[in-house]
Design an enzyme around this catalytic site. Structure first.
Site, PDB file in Angstrom:
ATOM      1  NE  ARG A   1      43.725  -5.842  -0.287  1.00  0.00           N
ATOM      2  CZ  ARG A   1      43.606  -6.574   0.864  1.00  0.00           C
ATOM      3  NH1 ARG A   1      43.148  -6.023   1.843  1.00  0.00           N
ATOM      4  NH2 ARG A   1      44.199  -7.676   1.206  1.00  0.00           N
ATOM      5  CG  ASP A   2      46.187  -6.026   3.521  1.00  0.00           C
ATOM      6  OD1 ASP A   2      45.829  -4.962   4.493  1.00  0.00           O
ATOM      7  OD2 ASP A   2      46.523  -7.217   4.013  1.00  0.00           O
TER       8      ASP A   2
ATOM      9  CB  CYS B   1      42.339  -4.998   8.055  1.00  0.00           C
ATOM     10  SG  CYS B   1      40.653  -4.940   7.981  1.00  0.00           S
TER      11      CYS B   1
ATOM     12  CG  ASN C   1      49.996  -7.047   4.684  1.00  0.00           C
ATOM     13  OD1 ASN C   1      49.561  -5.978   4.714  1.00  0.00           O
ATOM     14  ND2 ASN C   1      49.470  -8.163   4.315  1.00  0.00           N
TER      15      ASN C   1
ATOM     16  CG  HIS D   1      47.114 -12.342   4.167  1.00  0.00           C
ATOM     17  ND1 HIS D   1      47.048 -11.358   2.888  1.00  0.00           N
ATOM     18  CD2 HIS D   1      47.016 -11.273   5.047  1.00  0.00           C
ATOM     19  CE1 HIS D   1      46.566 -10.240   3.197  1.00  0.00           C
ATOM     20  NE2 HIS D   1      46.569 -10.188   4.531  1.00  0.00           N
TER      21      HIS D   1
ATOM     22  CG  HIS E   1      48.596  -8.568   8.566  1.00  0.00           C
ATOM     23  ND1 HIS E   1      48.647  -7.085   8.421  1.00  0.00           N
ATOM     24  CD2 HIS E   1      47.725  -8.954   7.968  1.00  0.00           C
ATOM     25  CE1 HIS E   1      47.648  -6.911   7.248  1.00  0.00           C
ATOM     26  NE2 HIS E   1      47.365  -8.336   7.023  1.00  0.00           N
TER      27      HIS E   1
HETATM   28  P1  HMG Z   1      27.179  -1.066   4.049  1.00  0.00           P
HETATM   29  O1  HMG Z   1      27.198   0.213   4.763  1.00  0.00           O
HETATM   30  O2  HMG Z   1      26.691  -2.426   4.989  1.00  0.00           O
HETATM   31  O3  HMG Z   1      26.485  -0.974   2.735  1.00  0.00           O
HETATM   32  O4  HMG Z   1      28.701  -1.665   3.631  1.00  0.00           O
HETATM   33  P2  HMG Z   1      25.227  -0.649   2.032  1.00  0.00           P
HETATM   34  O5  HMG Z   1      24.962  -1.576   0.936  1.00  0.00           O
HETATM   35  O6  HMG Z   1      24.475  -0.301   2.990  1.00  0.00           O
HETATM   36  O7  HMG Z   1      26.115   0.521   1.109  1.00  0.00           O
HETATM   37  C1  HMG Z   1      26.675   1.816   1.726  1.00  0.00           C
HETATM   38  C2  HMG Z   1      27.169   2.764   0.927  1.00  0.00           C
HETATM   39  O8  HMG Z   1      28.304   2.136   0.165  1.00  0.00           O
HETATM   40  C3  HMG Z   1      26.050   3.224  -0.149  1.00  0.00           C
HETATM   41  O9  HMG Z   1      26.311   4.272  -0.773  1.00  0.00           O
HETATM   42  C4  HMG Z   1      26.199   2.258  -1.246  1.00  0.00           C
HETATM   43  O10 HMG Z   1      26.240   2.566  -2.717  1.00  0.00           O
HETATM   44  C5  HMG Z   1      27.777   1.942  -1.296  1.00  0.00           C
HETATM   45  P3  HMG Z   1      25.509   5.697  -0.447  1.00  0.00           P
HETATM   46  O11 HMG Z   1      24.020   5.218  -0.454  1.00  0.00           O
HETATM   47  O12 HMG Z   1      25.615   5.702   1.483  1.00  0.00           O
HETATM   48  O13 HMG Z   1      26.049   6.628  -0.853  1.00  0.00           O
HETATM   49  N1  HMG Z   1      28.463   0.679  -1.791  1.00  0.00           N
HETATM   50  C6  HMG Z   1      29.686   0.547  -2.319  1.00  0.00           C
HETATM   51  N2  HMG Z   1      30.455   1.599  -2.931  1.00  0.00           N
HETATM   52  C7  HMG Z   1      31.316   1.257  -3.923  1.00  0.00           C
HETATM   53  N3  HMG Z   1      31.635  -0.176  -3.898  1.00  0.00           N
HETATM   54  C8  HMG Z   1      30.882  -1.010  -3.605  1.00  0.00           C
HETATM   55  C9  HMG Z   1      29.818  -0.713  -2.744  1.00  0.00           C
HETATM   56  N4  HMG Z   1      29.037  -1.315  -1.882  1.00  0.00           N
HETATM   57  C10 HMG Z   1      28.133  -0.484  -1.331  1.00  0.00           C
HETATM   58  N5  HMG Z   1      31.273  -2.245  -3.499  1.00  0.00           N
HETATM   59  C11 HMG Z   1      30.183  -2.621   2.492  1.00  0.00           C
HETATM   60  C12 HMG Z   1      29.037  -2.782   3.141  1.00  0.00           C
HETATM   61  C13 HMG Z   1      30.636  -4.055   2.173  1.00  0.00           C
HETATM   62  C14 HMG Z   1      29.990  -1.795   1.363  1.00  0.00           C
HETATM   63  C15 HMG Z   1      31.375  -1.880   3.191  1.00  0.00           C
HETATM   64  O14 HMG Z   1      31.280  -2.538   4.628  1.00  0.00           O
HETATM   65  C16 HMG Z   1      32.703  -1.988   2.781  1.00  0.00           C
HETATM   66  O15 HMG Z   1      32.973  -1.416   1.815  1.00  0.00           O
HETATM   67  N6  HMG Z   1      33.630  -2.714   3.591  1.00  0.00           N
HETATM   68  C17 HMG Z   1      35.127  -2.762   2.886  1.00  0.00           C
HETATM   69  C18 HMG Z   1      35.967  -2.995   4.081  1.00  0.00           C
HETATM   70  C19 HMG Z   1      37.431  -3.449   3.613  1.00  0.00           C
HETATM   71  O16 HMG Z   1      37.626  -3.065   2.252  1.00  0.00           O
HETATM   72  N7  HMG Z   1      38.308  -3.795   4.337  1.00  0.00           N
HETATM   73  C20 HMG Z   1      39.611  -4.151   4.052  1.00  0.00           C
HETATM   74  C21 HMG Z   1      39.742  -5.334   3.128  1.00  0.00           C
HETATM   75  S1  HMG Z   1      39.512  -6.987   3.978  1.00  0.00           S
HETATM   76  C22 HMG Z   1      41.316  -7.311   4.618  1.00  0.00           C
HETATM   77  O17 HMG Z   1      42.017  -6.155   4.607  1.00  0.00           O
HETATM   78  C23 HMG Z   1      41.680  -8.522   5.164  1.00  0.00           C
HETATM   79  C24 HMG Z   1      42.506  -9.177   4.348  1.00  0.00           C
HETATM   80  O18 HMG Z   1      44.004  -8.561   3.969  1.00  0.00           O
HETATM   81  C25 HMG Z   1      42.978 -10.485   4.913  1.00  0.00           C
HETATM   82  C26 HMG Z   1      43.351 -10.252   6.367  1.00  0.00           C
HETATM   83  O19 HMG Z   1      44.547  -9.813   6.544  1.00  0.00           O
HETATM   84  O20 HMG Z   1      42.749 -10.785   7.201  1.00  0.00           O
HETATM   85  C27 HMG Z   1      42.052  -9.467   2.846  1.00  0.00           C
HETATM   86 MG    MG Z   2      45.657  -8.441   5.150  1.00  0.00          MG
END
Ligand code: HMG
Ligand code: MG
Length: 299
Positions: A16-17, A239, A248, A206, A208
């Site tokens: 994932r990450d 990210c 990481n 966690h 990085h």
């Molecule tokens: P948005 O644009 O505000 O949301 O994004 P929306 O509700 O307006 O939807 C936009 C589009 O996404 C729509 O599709 C929705 O249907 C679709 P369209 O009408 O444009 O075709 N949609 C989805 N599709 C699939 N699965 C879903 C979903 N929700 C909406 N669940 C949203 C908001 C949260 C969706 C977006 O910002 C997003 O996907 N963000 C993900 C960010 C991400 O994955 N970041 C990395 C993970 S976090 C990380 O790495 C940190 C961590 O490792 C810890 C650390 O190191 O800090 C955990």
């Molecule tokens: Mg991370």
């Protein structure tokens, strides 16, 4: 007198990450082969994938197939940002969910398009319902030390966010140094407080490795009593929405350090190298972590 845990649990976040920021699209089959090899190496807890928008993170677009096909050994997490992601993850058969929120507003806006308060308000009823349904919940707390946009984060704010999750009944807090900026003194201080405040909740660190302080931060967290660490095979990761969030900390380097200190993890290093060999040809850059480089050079 050095005080260290007797055993440590590694939560592998490579699939994932590790892959979410990879520009080359890795095929579902290659991801599944990586996951299987990691499980064969003894990994029992893993973040498999995330149910996020494929427009935001194209690499995770095959999450449904990944969950359907991966072996259900131990605890296999999927990341879910909202109600739609939670619904899709459960439909696919996931029974351990990870939710994620940053302490800082600016990072949260960039990552999930909501402020921290908006994210928490949206998550609260979802988490309460999931706990009623008996689902294991891991809460990932990003920018717990530093934010790429706002700088130093107040410890009180990080603790306040964790407190809310604990009040809602989450099973685990995974507290992240998203941009690899924390130092070992900061790691010890925060994790010591979290351990004392939330003794009943699983606590995971966690890190990085942007500034090469991750192993030192882990050593500091171990002394604060932390015995769970998120790590990524081959040091892959980052990210896409946090500038400076490079890889990481590498699973093989952490496992080696722990085993050298006689702290078992249940992971076989040679089988872990085989898992990294499975994914290395499919990612953009050669993998050059400390232990894997030694292995490749047969040293
Ligand atoms: P948005 O644009 O505000 O949301 O994004 P929306 O509700 O307006 O939807 C936009 C589009 O996404 C729509 O599709 C929705 O249907 C679709 P369209 O009408 O444009 O075709 N949609 C989805 N599709 C699939 N699965 C879903 C979903 N929700 C909406 N669940 C949203 C908001 C949260 C969706 C977006 O910002 C997003 O996907 N963000 C993900 C960010 C991400 O994955 N970041 C990395 C993970 S976090 C990380 O790495 C940190 C961590 O490792 C810890 C650390 O190191 O800090 C955990
Ligand atoms: Mg991370």
């Amino acid at each position: 007198m050095l005080s260290l845990p007797k055993t440590v649990t590694i939560i592998e976040v490579g699939p994932r990450d590790g892959l979410q920021n990879e520009k080359r699209l890795v095929s579902t089959g290659d991801k599944l082969a990586f996951i299987k090899a990691l499980q064969q190496a003894g990994i029992e807890e893993m973040e498999l994938t995330s149910f996020v928008s494929p427009k935001w993170v194209p690499q995770m677009a095959d999450s449904k197939e990944i969950v359907a096909s991966a072996n259900k050994i131990g605890r296999q997490f999927v990341l879910t940002p909202n109600e739609r992601g939670i619904g899709a993850a459960r439909e696919a058969g996931a029974d351990a969910l990870a939710v994620f929120v940053g302490v800082s507003d600016s990072f949260n806006k960039k990552n999930i398009n909501k402020t921290t308060a908006e994210s928490m308000a949206a998550l609260k009823p979802l988490i309460l319902q999931l706990k009623e349904d008996g689902i294991f919940i891991r809460a990932c707390i990003s920018t717990a030390f530093y934010c790429p946009f706002e700088g130093a984060v107040k410890t009180a704010d990080t603790i306040h966010l964790c407190q809310q999750f604990v009040d809602w009944g989450v099973d685990e807090l995974s507290v992240a140094d998203t941009i690899g900026m924390a130092n070992p003194a900061e790691s010890y201080t925060l994790f010591k407080q979290l351990k004392e405040k939330f003794p009943e909740t699983l606590l995971t660190a966690h890190f990085h490795d942007t500034r090469k302080m991750a192993l030192a931060n882990i050593f500091a967290a171990l002394q604060a009593g932390v015995d769970r660490f998120d790590t990524s095979a081959g040091g892959l990761g980052g990210c896409p929405f946090a500038p400076g969030a490079t890889g990481n900390v590498a699973t093989e380097d952490v496992v080696n350090m722990l085993h050298r200190m006689d702290i078992p993890t249940g992971i076989d290093l040679n089988l872990l190298y085989s898992a990294i060999e499975k994914i290395e040809p499919h990612v953009s850059n050669p993998i050059n972590t400390g232990m894997y480089t030694l292995y490749k050079n047969r040293l």
